[in-house]
Design a protein around this motif. Structure first.
Motif, short mmCIF file in Angstrom:
data_model
loop_
_atom_site.label_atom_id
_atom_site.label_comp_id
_atom_site.label_asym_id
_atom_site.label_seq_id
_atom_site.Cartn_x
_atom_site.Cartn_y
_atom_site.Cartn_z
N ASP A 1 -6.78 2.41 -3.83
CA ASP A 1 -5.73 1.52 -3.33
C ASP A 1 -6.42 0.41 -2.54
OD1 ASP A 1 -3.65 0.20 -2.11
OD2 ASP A 1 -3.13 1.85 -0.76
N ARG B 1 0.67 4.28 -2.78
CA ARG B 1 0.41 5.69 -2.49
C ARG B 1 1.42 6.59 -3.20
NH1 ARG B 1 2.40 9.49 0.38
NH2 ARG B 1 4.00 8.13 1.28
N ARG B 2 2.69 6.19 -3.16
CA ARG B 2 3.72 7.01 -3.79
C ARG B 2 3.59 7.02 -5.31
NH1 ARG B 2 7.02 4.16 -0.03
NH2 ARG B 2 7.81 2.85 -1.74
N THR C 1 1.00 6.35 -7.29
CA THR C 1 -0.24 6.87 -7.88
C THR C 1 -0.54 8.31 -7.48
OG1 THR C 1 -1.61 6.06 -6.03
CG2 THR C 1 -1.21 4.54 -7.88
N GLY C 2 0.37 8.95 -6.78
CA GLY C 2 0.10 10.29 -6.24
C GLY C 2 -0.25 11.33 -7.29
N SER D 1 0.81 -1.22 0.00
CA SER D 1 0.00 0.00 0.00
C SER D 1 0.85 1.27 0.00
CB SER D 1 -0.95 0.00 1.21
OG SER D 1 -1.82 1.10 1.17
N GLU D 2 1.95 1.28 0.72
CA GLU D 2 2.79 2.48 0.79
C GLU D 2 3.37 2.80 -0.58
OE1 GLU D 2 4.61 5.86 2.01
OE2 GLU D 2 3.07 4.68 3.04
N ARG D 3 3.84 1.79 -1.28
CA ARG D 3 4.34 2.01 -2.64
C ARG D 3 3.21 2.49 -3.55
NH1 ARG D 3 7.58 -2.19 -6.63
NH2 ARG D 3 9.39 -1.45 -5.44
#
Length: 357
Positions: free
Chosen positions: A260, A248-249, A251-252, A244-246
């Motif tokens: 997500d 977020r970065r 698809t910002g 999930s963290e990747r």
């Protein structure tokens, strides 16, 4: 304890031996359907691997609730413990089953004959599908270019070799049906409601194997190119919670709606969420095979981890870039070109998209 026998009120039990991950289960999906058709009314118990500290097997995440299996039994993968094997033997004999369907990937002649001997000692009179000849152990060459058959074809060929299971037509879409429940469909639609009414793209960037990781920078550059060409597309990201963290970065900067769903959907719910997608882009993974199973065209990225074709998504409309030197050697423009062409092809055949909606 003695083995029991089926009675008028107790259905016949058969055992299916299948080890592996989500992707391994999905390529065997037509074989599970074929076994169901060959054993109407039977209780089907699958013998499979359970991860350490897990209450359920990866296989149950795909087939649980489908009606294709009724129970999962843990197989002690890699054990040298005679006690564990003896305990499993007692469990298997208690089932009262005389037929075992062997769907595990070929691991060499010594391994398969060791398995056959062990399962005979467990009381199975009939072992169907064991790749006990060199021809069943290896993938057939299917054309003059030396291309190999996919693993799903080798499995189907082995299962049907003795004639007890009728020939399997892998192009029969009903054999890839996950039988998603109304609840699974509703949960997926709820999680992805932000994308309602919007054509959507699905990506999966995660993976347990570093050799399959295309790299965060490549994904950012790819999405930048896709956003420029299709700014109104919705974007769905599937994967595990740790992805999930990747997501977020990466698809910002996406201009359209983004969901997500990493860690928020079960594997079967992920398939339900992807069923409405125009295209899936991702590496060699379980989510890729999930997308293919629900009829979504895939752009698959493969490195040197597996041989060409064998683990590619099965079916029509998929585009695969397979670089044996490593997935990191696949260029962003290569993937972008394939993705844009796939979206253009879909626009020319809108009935394909409508049939998945």
């Amino acid at each position: 304890m003695t083995a029991t026998s089926p009675t008028a009120t107790q259905p016949r039990t058969v055992v299916i031996y299948r080890l592996g991950s989500l992707g391994d289960t999905l390529v065997a999906l037509p074989c599970f359907h074929a076994i169901e058709r060959a054993t109407p009314g039977a209780r089907r118990v699958v013998l499979t691997n359970f991860p350490v500290s897990a209450k359920a097997a990866p296989l149950e995440g795909i087939l649980g609730g489908s009606g294709l299996i009724d129970q999962a039994l843990a197989y002690p993968v890699g054990t040298r413990s005679l006690k564990a094997l003896w305990t499993l033997r007692k469990q298997l004999r208690t089932l009262g089953a005389d037929t075992l369907y062997y769907l595990t990937p070929a691991r060499g002649m010594a391994a398969v004959w060791r398995d056959i001997l062990y399962f005979k000692l467990c009381g199975f009179k009939h072992i169907v599908g064991a790749p006990s000849t060199p021809a069943l152990q290896t993938w057939q060459v299917v054309n003059a270019q030396g291309e190999l058959e996919p693993e799903c074809a080798r499995l189907a060929r082995s299962l049907c070799a003795d004639g007890s299971v009728p020939r399997i037509d892998l192009h029969d879409r009903s054999l890839w049906d996950l039988r998603l429940s109304p609840t699974e469909l509703a949960n997926a639609d709820r999680i992805t409601s932000h994308l309602d009414g919007v054509p959507r793209l699905v990506i999966n960037m995660g993976g347990k194997v570093a050799e399959k990781d295309w790299g965060e920078g490549n994904w950012m550059a790819l999405l930048n190119g896709l956003a420029h060409a299709h700014p109104n597309l919705g974007l769905l990201v599937v994967g595990a919670q740790e992805d999930s963290e990747r997501a977020r970065r990466v698809t910002g900067q996406w201009p359209g709606p983004v969901v997500d769903a990493c860690g928020r959907l079960s594997p079967r719910e992920s398939a339900a969420a992807m069923r409405r997608a125009s295209l899936f882009i991702g590496h060699d993974s379980g989510p890729m095979h999930l997308a293919a199973s629900v009829g979504v065209p895939c752009v698959g990225l493969f490195g040197g981890y597996n041989r060409p074709v064998v683990w590619h998504p099965f079916g029509q409309g998929h585009r695969v870039i397979h670089r044996m030197s490593g997935v990191q050697d696949i260029g962003v423009n290569e993937v972008l070109t394939q993705a844009l062409q796939a979206l253009a092809d879909l626009a020319e055949t809108p009935t394909a998209q409508a049939s998945r909606g």
